[in-house]
Scaffold this active site. Structure first.
Site, PDB file in Angstrom:
ATOM      1  CB  SER A   1     -17.123 -43.615 -11.204  1.00 57.08           C
ATOM      2  OG  SER A   1     -16.765 -44.796 -10.523  1.00 57.08           O
ATOM      3  CD  GLU A   2     -20.675 -45.509 -10.106  1.00 56.00           C
ATOM      4  OE1 GLU A   2     -21.315 -45.557 -11.176  1.00 56.00           O
ATOM      5  OE2 GLU A   2     -19.512 -45.958  -9.983  1.00 56.00           O
ATOM      6  CB  THR A   3     -19.917 -41.784  -3.017  1.00 63.23           C
ATOM      7  OG1 THR A   3     -18.675 -41.243  -3.483  1.00 63.23           O
ATOM      8  CG2 THR A   3     -19.907 -41.838  -1.500  1.00 63.23           C
TER       9      THR A   3
ATOM     10  CG  HIS B   1     -17.650 -50.058  -9.295  1.00 62.41           C
ATOM     11  ND1 HIS B   1     -18.176 -48.931  -9.887  1.00 62.41           N
ATOM     12  CD2 HIS B   1     -16.817 -49.611  -8.317  1.00 62.41           C
ATOM     13  CE1 HIS B   1     -17.683 -47.857  -9.303  1.00 62.41           C
ATOM     14  NE2 HIS B   1     -16.849 -48.231  -8.351  1.00 62.41           N
TER      15      HIS B   1
END
Length: 288
Positions: A46-48, A77
């Site tokens: 979902s995120e990097t 997060h």
């Protein structure tokens, strides 16, 4: 090839593989812009995030937060996971118990507790009631009737969140959304538990950035707390998220006497290693 230290951190769970992972690349200032986006797509998380030197002396580090399809000015997060990775790699904050992160929304404070990290909820960029047209679109995207939405508020702190309150936690768990109907809306739904460890069940549906449902979402929980804590919910409580996705996320909300809301959770490194990327092409400079 250029090599960069890399960690993948599980956030909002003390149990590995039960929270929300974020990929963190250290010392990323030399990575070419297309490679930032390409790596974020490749991780399929979902995120990097990419750690960079701060541009202000007030910050300990700067971070860019990318999804598989877009860049976010803030996300919860990834904030906790990046702070965890930075500390684990030897980062030393200016203040003993507090880290200051620079990101798209400005400076975000991260508090170091005995068992977990917590970020101070940033100010909302948009708040207030949701109009009838958006409510109808949200209800269709959740495959519900407008009357099933007990309440709704804009709680946008960067990703574009609108918060929706359903009848109870079971109603949240039963939702089977229609991602096409939701389109580019970022919708967080919440329902109260009558008793037990957790006060609410939360789910996050994020259109337009390559993620249908986010497992455990700090930014959404921050916005929900700014809306509900101290009113419908206690000033401090624990939220559950990720149940439908077979995760066990636990988000700890605490409110200081001055009204600051802290959003916290456990963090654990699950993968560490080295990222290898091709060196950027260096074109000769013509003179004259």
């Amino acid at each position: 090839m250029s090599r960069f230290d890399f960690r993948q951190v599980d956030v909002f769970s003390a149990e590995p593989l039960r929270g929300n992972p974020v990929a963190v690349v250290h010392d990323a200032e030399s990575i070419a812009e297309p490679d930032l986006a390409a790596f974020a797509r490749w991780t399929n998380l979902s995120e990097t995030t990419f750690l960079l030197p701060p541009t202000t002396p007030a910050a300990d580090y700067r971070v860019r937060i990318l999804t598989p399809g877009a860049e976010l000015p803030f996300a919860g997060h990834p904030t906790l996971g990046t702070a965890h990775a930075w500390l684990e790699a030897g980062g030393v904050p200016r203040e003993d118990r507090e880290i200051v992160q620079e990101c798209g929304v400005g400076l975000v404070r991260v508090r170091r507790g005995a068992d977990r990290l917590a970020f101070a909820a940033p100010e909302l960029l948009r708040s207030g009631p949701v109009d009838a047209a958006d409510l109808a679109r949200i209800a269709a995207g959740l495959r519900l009737r407008v009357g099933d939405l007990q309440d709704a508020q804009w709680i946008d702190n960067g990703p574009g969140w609108v918060g929706v309150l359903l009848a109870d936690a079971d109603a949240v768990l039963r939702v089977r959304p229609d991602p096409v109907a939701l389109g580019d809306l970022a919708v967080g739904i919440a329902g109260i538990y009558p008793e037990g460890e957790c006060a609410i069940e939360v789910r996050a549906f994020v259109g337009g950035i390559g993620v249908d449902e986010d497992p455990v979402t700090g930014s959404l929980n921050a916005g929900l707390a700014q809306w509900l804590a101290g009113g419908l919910l206690p000033a401090s409580y624990v939220a559950s998220q990720g149940t439908v996705l077979q995760r066990r996320g636990r988000v700890h909300i605490d409110t200081d006497e001055d009204g600051t809301i802290w959003v916290g959770g456990e963090t654990v490194t699950t993968i560490s290693g080295t990222l290898s990327l091709p060196d950027p092409i260096r074109r000769p400079v013509s003179i004259g």
